[in-house]
Design an enzyme around this catalytic site. Structure first.
Site, PDB file in Angstrom:
ATOM      1  N   TYR A  92      76.215  18.487 110.727  1.00  0.00           N
ATOM      2  CA  TYR A  92      75.762  17.468 109.776  1.00  0.00           C
ATOM      3  C   TYR A  92      75.122  18.194 108.602  1.00  0.00           C
ATOM      4  O   TYR A  92      74.112  18.884 108.775  1.00  0.00           O
ATOM      5  CB  TYR A  92      74.754  16.574 110.503  1.00  0.00           C
ATOM      6  CG  TYR A  92      74.065  15.511 109.692  1.00  0.00           C
ATOM      7  CD1 TYR A  92      74.587  14.223 109.620  1.00  0.00           C
ATOM      8  CD2 TYR A  92      72.854  15.770 109.044  1.00  0.00           C
ATOM      9  CE1 TYR A  92      73.931  13.230 108.906  1.00  0.00           C
ATOM     10  CE2 TYR A  92      72.200  14.782 108.330  1.00  0.00           C
ATOM     11  CZ  TYR A  92      72.740  13.515 108.265  1.00  0.00           C
ATOM     12  OH  TYR A  92      72.089  12.526 107.573  1.00  0.00           O
ATOM     13  N   THR A 152      70.878  18.634 104.114  1.00  0.00           N
ATOM     14  CA  THR A 152      69.808  19.398 103.454  1.00  0.00           C
ATOM     15  C   THR A 152      70.363  20.530 102.589  1.00  0.00           C
ATOM     16  O   THR A 152      71.362  21.155 102.938  1.00  0.00           O
ATOM     17  CB  THR A 152      68.872  19.986 104.532  1.00  0.00           C
ATOM     18  OG1 THR A 152      68.461  18.929 105.395  1.00  0.00           O
ATOM     19  CG2 THR A 152      67.655  20.647 103.910  1.00  0.00           C
ATOM     20  N   SER A 184      72.580  23.016 111.558  1.00  0.00           N
ATOM     21  CA  SER A 184      72.667  23.263 112.995  1.00  0.00           C
ATOM     22  C   SER A 184      74.128  23.364 113.420  1.00  0.00           C
ATOM     23  O   SER A 184      74.945  22.532 113.027  1.00  0.00           O
ATOM     24  CB  SER A 184      71.996  22.117 113.756  1.00  0.00           C
ATOM     25  OG  SER A 184      70.669  21.972 113.308  1.00  0.00           O
ATOM     26  N   GLY A 199      70.161   6.712 114.562  1.00  0.00           N
ATOM     27  CA  GLY A 199      70.420   7.091 115.959  1.00  0.00           C
ATOM     28  C   GLY A 199      69.887   8.477 116.250  1.00  0.00           C
ATOM     29  O   GLY A 199      69.302   8.729 117.303  1.00  0.00           O
ATOM     30  N   GLU A 210      65.289  15.808 110.681  1.00  0.00           N
ATOM     31  CA  GLU A 210      65.872  14.453 110.714  1.00  0.00           C
ATOM     32  C   GLU A 210      64.908  13.446 110.073  1.00  0.00           C
ATOM     33  O   GLU A 210      64.739  12.319 110.547  1.00  0.00           O
ATOM     34  CB  GLU A 210      66.278  14.055 112.140  1.00  0.00           C
ATOM     35  CG  GLU A 210      67.297  15.056 112.684  1.00  0.00           C
ATOM     36  CD  GLU A 210      68.317  14.498 113.649  1.00  0.00           C
ATOM     37  OE1 GLU A 210      68.248  13.311 113.993  1.00  0.00           O
ATOM     38  OE2 GLU A 210      69.213  15.277 114.025  1.00  0.00           O
ATOM     39  N   ASN A 270      57.931  13.848 109.907  1.00  0.00           N
ATOM     40  CA  ASN A 270      57.107  12.716 110.331  1.00  0.00           C
ATOM     41  C   ASN A 270      56.316  12.109 109.174  1.00  0.00           C
ATOM     42  O   ASN A 270      55.900  10.958 109.250  1.00  0.00           O
ATOM     43  CB  ASN A 270      56.224  13.134 111.508  1.00  0.00           C
ATOM     44  CG  ASN A 270      57.061  13.221 112.791  1.00  0.00           C
ATOM     45  OD1 ASN A 270      58.288  13.002 112.750  1.00  0.00           O
ATOM     46  ND2 ASN A 270      56.430  13.517 113.912  1.00  0.00           N
TER      47      ASN A 270
HETATM   48  C1  LIG Z   1      65.877  24.308 112.890  1.00  0.00           C
HETATM   49  C2  LIG Z   1      66.295  23.323 111.852  1.00  0.00           C
HETATM   50  C3  LIG Z   1      67.516  22.681 111.960  1.00  0.00           C
HETATM   51  C4  LIG Z   1      67.922  21.780 110.982  1.00  0.00           C
HETATM   52  N1  LIG Z   1      69.151  21.202 111.090  1.00  0.00           N
HETATM   53  C5  LIG Z   1      69.632  20.465 110.043  1.00  0.00           C
HETATM   54  C6  LIG Z   1      70.979  19.998 110.052  1.00  0.00           C
HETATM   55  O1  LIG Z   1      71.711  20.206 111.010  1.00  0.00           O
HETATM   56  N2  LIG Z   1      71.434  19.317 108.967  1.00  0.00           N
HETATM   57  C7  LIG Z   1      70.642  19.066 107.884  1.00  0.00           C
HETATM   58  O2  LIG Z   1      71.121  18.458 106.948  1.00  0.00           O
HETATM   59  N3  LIG Z   1      69.357  19.483 107.865  1.00  0.00           N
HETATM   60  C8  LIG Z   1      68.844  20.189 108.908  1.00  0.00           C
HETATM   61  N4  LIG Z   1      67.540  20.654 108.880  1.00  0.00           N
HETATM   62  C9  LIG Z   1      66.732  20.406 107.685  1.00  0.00           C
HETATM   63  C10 LIG Z   1      65.587  19.427 107.899  1.00  0.00           C
HETATM   64  O3  LIG Z   1      66.057  18.132 108.050  1.00  0.00           O
HETATM   65  C11 LIG Z   1      64.626  19.597 106.707  1.00  0.00           C
HETATM   66  O4  LIG Z   1      63.983  20.835 106.856  1.00  0.00           O
HETATM   67  C12 LIG Z   1      63.629  18.474 106.598  1.00  0.00           C
HETATM   68  O5  LIG Z   1      64.273  17.295 106.213  1.00  0.00           O
HETATM   69  C13 LIG Z   1      62.508  18.785 105.615  1.00  0.00           C
HETATM   70  O6  LIG Z   1      63.004  19.218 104.381  1.00  0.00           O
HETATM   71  P1  LIG Z   1      62.419  20.547 103.688  1.00  0.00           P
HETATM   72  O7  LIG Z   1      62.459  21.617 104.702  1.00  0.00           O
HETATM   73  O8  LIG Z   1      63.142  20.772 102.447  1.00  0.00           O
HETATM   74  O9  LIG Z   1      60.913  20.231 103.393  1.00  0.00           O
HETATM   75  P2  LIG Z   1      60.323  19.443 102.109  1.00  0.00           P
HETATM   76  O10 LIG Z   1      61.116  18.228 101.872  1.00  0.00           O
HETATM   77  O11 LIG Z   1      60.192  20.380 100.992  1.00  0.00           O
HETATM   78  O12 LIG Z   1      58.903  19.042 102.635  1.00  0.00           O
HETATM   79  C14 LIG Z   1      57.764  19.910 102.714  1.00  0.00           C
HETATM   80  C15 LIG Z   1      56.608  19.137 103.298  1.00  0.00           C
HETATM   81  O13 LIG Z   1      56.230  18.071 102.424  1.00  0.00           O
HETATM   82  C16 LIG Z   1      56.304  16.831 103.080  1.00  0.00           C
HETATM   83  N5  LIG Z   1      56.791  15.824 102.143  1.00  0.00           N
HETATM   84  C17 LIG Z   1      57.915  15.878 101.389  1.00  0.00           C
HETATM   85  N6  LIG Z   1      58.032  14.776 100.646  1.00  0.00           N
HETATM   86  C18 LIG Z   1      57.004  13.982 100.961  1.00  0.00           C
HETATM   87  C19 LIG Z   1      56.560  12.707 100.515  1.00  0.00           C
HETATM   88  N7  LIG Z   1      57.262  11.982  99.645  1.00  0.00           N
HETATM   89  N8  LIG Z   1      55.439  12.192 101.046  1.00  0.00           N
HETATM   90  C20 LIG Z   1      54.727  12.903 101.953  1.00  0.00           C
HETATM   91  N9  LIG Z   1      55.084  14.108 102.402  1.00  0.00           N
HETATM   92  C21 LIG Z   1      56.215  14.647 101.922  1.00  0.00           C
HETATM   93  C22 LIG Z   1      57.263  17.058 104.218  1.00  0.00           C
HETATM   94  O14 LIG Z   1      57.058  16.154 105.263  1.00  0.00           O
HETATM   95  C23 LIG Z   1      56.929  18.466 104.618  1.00  0.00           C
HETATM   96  O15 LIG Z   1      55.810  18.469 105.450  1.00  0.00           O
HETATM   97  C24 LIG Z   1      67.097  21.505 109.879  1.00  0.00           C
HETATM   98  C25 LIG Z   1      65.850  22.135 109.785  1.00  0.00           C
HETATM   99  C26 LIG Z   1      65.449  23.046 110.747  1.00  0.00           C
HETATM  100  C27 LIG Z   1      64.125  23.716 110.599  1.00  0.00           C
END
Ligand SMILES: Cc1cc2nc3c(=O)[nH]c(=O)nc-3n(C[C@H](O)[C@H](O)[C@H](O)COP(=O)(O)OP(=O)(O)OC[C@H]3O[C@@H](n4cnc5c(N)ncnc54)[C@H](O)[C@@H]3O)c2cc1C
Lengths: 257, 378
Positions: free
Chosen positions: B121, B124, B156, B238, B361, B364
């Site tokens: 998927y 990101t 992933s 889901g 996903e 929180n």
């Molecule tokens: C091991 C692993 C596997 C993953 N697998 C996949 C995958 O298979 N496919 C995929 O597409 N993605 C995947 N991800 C990506 C994951 O979904 C993202 O890391 C996640 O959505 C957070 O995005 P970011 O890392 O860019 O953090 P950011 O969006 O930059 O966020 C940084 C911090 O700020 C907070 N924040 C951001 N915006 C707001 C707001 N508006 N209000 C309050 N707080 C906020 C966030 O909660 C976080 O604490 C994976 C990540 C990891 C670590």
């Protein structure tokens, strides 16, 4: 070809199993009851033959209390085509001889080309039921097979005996028991679990089978049951320079070497 | 409502047997060696786990979301990492099966549902995580093809998967300009970054997916142009409850281990469980898990029914269950004293694996955003 697999519900070996000290019978409430693993291997052998040979029918059959329906459902979910459950209050406390008599009557009534069983159950461990069933039916028994091959007329396989391997075969109809070295049982898949409910499961009483029990289920009487004594601590040898000798003496005294 | 049906009990029993035999004994080794067990996943596929809540027509198991959360919790008791990957895979298969046309479903779902082929998927990007609608990977139409360029981050299964469901920008209209496109692994121009070194989830690869002039037929587009963001978010509903279920499974194992340990460990003249301060910890851990599970089952049921508040409930359940799972695993480590910190006891791995469920996903914080917006009608 119609293959009947004998299955049995037994207490889970993962936990401590108990006999009721008053009745001398298995305490069924004490453990989770599961399908005996050895029967699942027997079923696997039958299912593999069925998967490779169209027109094969596999029937799972058990003699046991109402709760034993669960092991038949599991057999159906693994792929058995139908199931037969012989259940009757008169069978409470049935011993090996009584059970074998009922099993023989049940497989005879169902009709078969081959009966496959485990070589011994993990609870009773009598290991004689397959032979007794064969004797009742006057059919050949191939016992404790590690491998098994089924052809339209014959069943053959290999068994381990003290001096080596035995290659045996018999004309059908026949009874076969398998060991823990035979086919590893499959897991039922989700589809199998969901379709198991729609497969036929017949429930029969002793009357349905025309078996007249003589004086309750058992031909034998349990006089006493005693609990296994609690384990006592072993002997500790402290090494003051003579530990090796002490250890050797201990092993000799216990006739372990 | 809270009693499992006979079928559910049988399914849970089967998954438990499978997980105890195929996953649990290997989980520590796979974590240490960063091994992604595709052969074991294929075995899970034969049991129906590659398409749990996917229709039966093209090989799915046709189960409900309520069944799925039970299955994922059971898998995660043995290994949260493998359970979580199976969830991501299911999310991809569900999106293809739900939004694909008949030809697309017939072509891809059977091999994915059996897990002979795995899915990834790809939402990101290095510059767009929580704000996924800001993604920049471009898909430009060229006759019967799309030409894709961009980088996906944290993907992933990348490198091992056969199909990449890539959310791409086809118009500069924010979330309405995003399109979902299926890219097969062997497509020229598709490459992968190094396997990321990470805290947990070591038994599944996380890599960049790099798209350089990747050409795929227009027939690989799921749904309409511009419909991709909606598809991606629906998939995540889901995914979120499944991830919550994975956290509960890991947390439950950590709790069970703690109870056994405290009963066994002797100190101050008796087993540690006699210390009421510790018994109360156990009580709190159990209460947290059961509360989270209750909410999770409610969210799954809402999703099954297509209830209007399903999105909100899924977000709440994801947050509560992933927080509960990590917090229980972390406390279980404390209850094991120094042994909790050793790999051999299996507690630190659970905490490492569950930690990321609070981040991905939809972090929180983003769950709070979803819930808050829904409550405030904003
Ligand atoms: C091991 C692993 C596997 C993953 N697998 C996949 C995958 O298979 N496919 C995929 O597409 N993605 C995947 N991800 C990506 C994951 O979904 C993202 O890391 C996640 O959505 C957070 O995005 P970011 O890392 O860019 O953090 P950011 O969006 O930059 O966020 C940084 C911090 O700020 C907070 N924040 C951001 N915006 C707001 C707001 N508006 N209000 C309050 N707080 C906020 C966030 O909660 C976080 O604490 C994976 C990540 C990891 C670590």
């Amino acid at each position: 070809m119609k293959i009947i697999v004998l299955v049995k519900q037994v207490p889970d070996t993962e936990e401590e199993r108990r006999l009721d000290p008053v009745t001398g019978l298995l305490d069924r409430g004490a453990n989770e009851c599961v399908a005996d693993e050895i029967n699942e291997r027997a079923l696997e052998v039958a299912l593999r033959h069925r998967d490779a040979n169209k027109g094969t029918e596999v029937v799972a059959l058990t003699v046991g209390p109402a709760s034993a329906t669960a092991v038949l459902r599991k057999a159906l979910s693994m792929g058995a085509d139908s199931a037969v459950h012989v259940v009757d209050d008169l069978l409470e406390g049935a011993d090996i001889a009584a059970t074998a008599r009922v099993l023989a009557a049940a497989v005879q009534q169902a009709g078969f080309d081959l009966v496959v069983t485990g070589n011994e159950s993990t609870d009773g461990r009598g290991g004689v039921v397959p032979a007794m069933v064969a004797e009742h039916l006057g059919l050949p028994l191939l016992s404790s097979l590690n491998t098994m091959e089924i052809t339209p007329e014959r069943v053959a396989g290999e068994a381990t005996v003290e001096a080596g391997n035995l290659t045996v075969s018999a004309l059908l109809p026949a009874i076969v028991s398998v060991t823990e070295r035979s086919a590893e049982a499959r897991f039922p898949n989700f589809k199998g679990i969901l379709t198991a409910k729609r497969k036929p499961l017949a429930t029969l009483s002793l009357e349905d089978l025309g078996v007249i029990p003589h004086g309750g289920g058992a031909n034998s009487t349990v006089l006493t049951v005693s609990e296994r004594p609690a384990r006592t601590a072993g002997k500790k040898i402290v090494d003051d320079g003579t530990a090796a000798k002490d250890l050797a003496d201990f092993l000799v005294a216990s006739r372990l070497i | 409502m809270f009693e499992l049906s006979e079928d559910q009990q049988a399914m849970v029993a089967m998954v438990r047997d499978f997980a105890n035999e195929a996953l649990a004994p290997n989980a520590a080794k796979w974590d240490e060696t960063k091994h992604f067990p595709v052969d074991v996943l294929a075995e899970a596929g034969t049991l129906g786990m590659g398409g749990i809540y996917i229709q039966e027509q093209f090989g799915g198991s046709g189960l409900t979301r309520s069944d799925a959360v039970l299955i994922f919790e059971e898998l995660a008791k043995a290994d949260p990492t493998i359970a979580a990957y199976i969830s991501i895979h299911n999310m991809v298969v569900w999106m293809i099966d739900s939004f694909g046309n008949t030809e697309q479903r017939a072509q891809w779902v059977p091999q994915l549902a059996s897990m002979e082929a795995l899915g990834s998927y790809c939402l990101t990007e290095p510059g767009a995580g929580s704000d996924a609608a800001a993604l920049a990977t471009k898909a430009v139409r060229d006759g019967d093809e799309y030409v894709l360029n961009g980088v996906k981050q944290f993907i992933s299964g990348a490198g091992s998967a056969s199909y990449y469901l890539v959310m791409c920008r086809t118009a500069d209209t924010g979330s309405r300009g995003i399109t979902a496109i299926v890219v097969p692994a062997e497509t020229p121009g598709l490459s992968f970054g190094a396997n990321e070194k990470k805290m947990g989830w070591n038994a599944q690869p996380t890599r960049q997916v790099i798209l350089e002039n990747v050409r795929v037929p227009v027939a690989n587009r799921l749904g309409e142009e511009g419909g991709g963001f909606g598809i991606a978010m629906k998939g995540l509903n889901g995914g979120r409850i499944n991830m919550g279920a994975c956290s509960l499974g890991g947390g439950q194992t950590a709790l069970d281990k703690s109870v056994a340990y405290l009963k066994d460990r002797q100190a101050f003249g008796g087993p540690l469980i006699n210390q009421q301060a510790l018994l109360f910890q156990i009580a709190d851990m159990e209460t947290e898990l059961v509360s989270a599970r209750t909410l999770l089952w409610r969210a799954a049921e809402a999703l099954d029914r297509g209830a209007p508040d399903a999105v909100k409930l899924c977000a709440m359940a994801k947050q509560v269950a992933t927080d509960a799972g990590f917090s229980v695993a972390n406390r279980a480590m404390q209850l094991h004293g120094g042994y909790g910190y050793l790999s051999e006891y299996g507690l630190e791995k659970i905490a490492r694996d569950l930690r990321v469920h609070q981040i991905l996903e939809g972090s929180n914080e983003i769950m709070r955003l979803v819930v808050g917006r829904s409550v405030a009608g904003a």
